[in-house]
Design a protein around this motif. Structure first.
Motif, short mmCIF file in Angstrom:
data_model
loop_
_atom_site.label_atom_id
_atom_site.label_comp_id
_atom_site.label_asym_id
_atom_site.label_seq_id
_atom_site.Cartn_x
_atom_site.Cartn_y
_atom_site.Cartn_z
N ASP A 9 55.30 31.04 -34.88
CA ASP A 9 54.40 30.10 -35.56
C ASP A 9 54.10 30.62 -36.96
O ASP A 9 53.18 31.42 -37.16
N VAL A 10 54.88 30.17 -37.91
CA VAL A 10 54.77 30.62 -39.30
C VAL A 10 53.93 29.62 -40.10
O VAL A 10 54.16 28.41 -40.02
N LYS A 11 53.00 30.13 -40.87
CA LYS A 11 52.18 29.26 -41.73
C LYS A 11 53.09 28.62 -42.78
O LYS A 11 53.97 29.28 -43.33
N PRO A 12 52.88 27.33 -43.07
CA PRO A 12 53.73 26.64 -44.05
C PRO A 12 53.83 27.36 -45.39
O PRO A 12 54.91 27.43 -45.98
N GLU A 13 52.74 27.94 -45.85
CA GLU A 13 52.75 28.61 -47.15
C GLU A 13 53.52 29.95 -47.11
O GLU A 13 53.81 30.53 -48.15
N GLU A 14 53.86 30.43 -45.92
CA GLU A 14 54.61 31.67 -45.78
C GLU A 14 56.07 31.43 -45.37
O GLU A 14 56.84 32.37 -45.22
N ALA A 15 56.44 30.17 -45.20
CA ALA A 15 57.76 29.83 -44.65
C ALA A 15 58.92 30.38 -45.48
O ALA A 15 59.85 30.97 -44.92
N GLY A 48 54.19 21.62 -37.75
CA GLY A 48 53.49 22.11 -36.58
C GLY A 48 54.37 22.62 -35.46
O GLY A 48 53.88 23.02 -34.41
N PRO A 50 57.18 25.47 -34.16
CA PRO A 50 57.54 26.83 -34.55
C PRO A 50 59.02 26.97 -34.93
O PRO A 50 59.86 26.18 -34.53
N THR A 82 55.58 39.22 -45.50
CA THR A 82 54.95 37.91 -45.36
C THR A 82 55.59 37.11 -44.23
O THR A 82 56.80 36.98 -44.16
N GLY A 83 54.76 36.60 -43.34
CA GLY A 83 55.21 35.77 -42.23
C GLY A 83 55.61 36.54 -41.00
O GLY A 83 55.73 35.97 -39.92
N ALA A 86 53.47 36.52 -37.70
CA ALA A 86 53.30 35.23 -37.04
C ALA A 86 53.23 35.41 -35.53
O ALA A 86 53.99 36.19 -34.96
#
Length: 101
Positions: A9-15, A48, A50, A82-83, A86
């Motif tokens: 589950d990665v945050k969109p801003e960290e993708a 939403g 993963p 970053t990421g 997750a």
């Protein structure tokens, strides 16, 4: 065949950073792993959902040996990237049928 799915589950801003870091790690640490047939990193096509990392091994023992290996340690060494923090969930499967066309 033994298949391992890791749902991340990665945050969109960290993708973007996650994709770059994870793919680079895969290329650097997975070549030549005994019993590893294939490794995939899949990007979700809907919000939403993963990411999924899938690894196909000859058998469960090959997977367990990889988990004890220097390759595994190297692949998981950069926990600060970053990421890479997750939340994830591992799913393990024995393949019953494999149809290739």
């Amino acid at each position: 065949m033994y298949v391992v799915h890791n749902r991340l589950d990665v945050k969109p801003e960290e993708a973007a950073d996650f994709e770059r870091t994870f793919a680079t790690s895969m290329r650097a640490t997975l070549a030549g792993v005994p019993g590893l047939r294939r490794s995939l990193l899949m990007r979700p096509t809907q919000p939403g959902v993963p990411y999924v990392s899938t690894m196909e091994f000859d058998d469960q023992e090959s997977f367990r040996a990889w988990m004890r290996s220097d390759s595994f340690k190297a692949a998981h060494a950069d926990t600060g990237a970053t990421g890479m923090q997750a939340p994830s969930g591992i799913e393990l499967f024995d393949v019953l049928e494999d149809v290739v066309s």
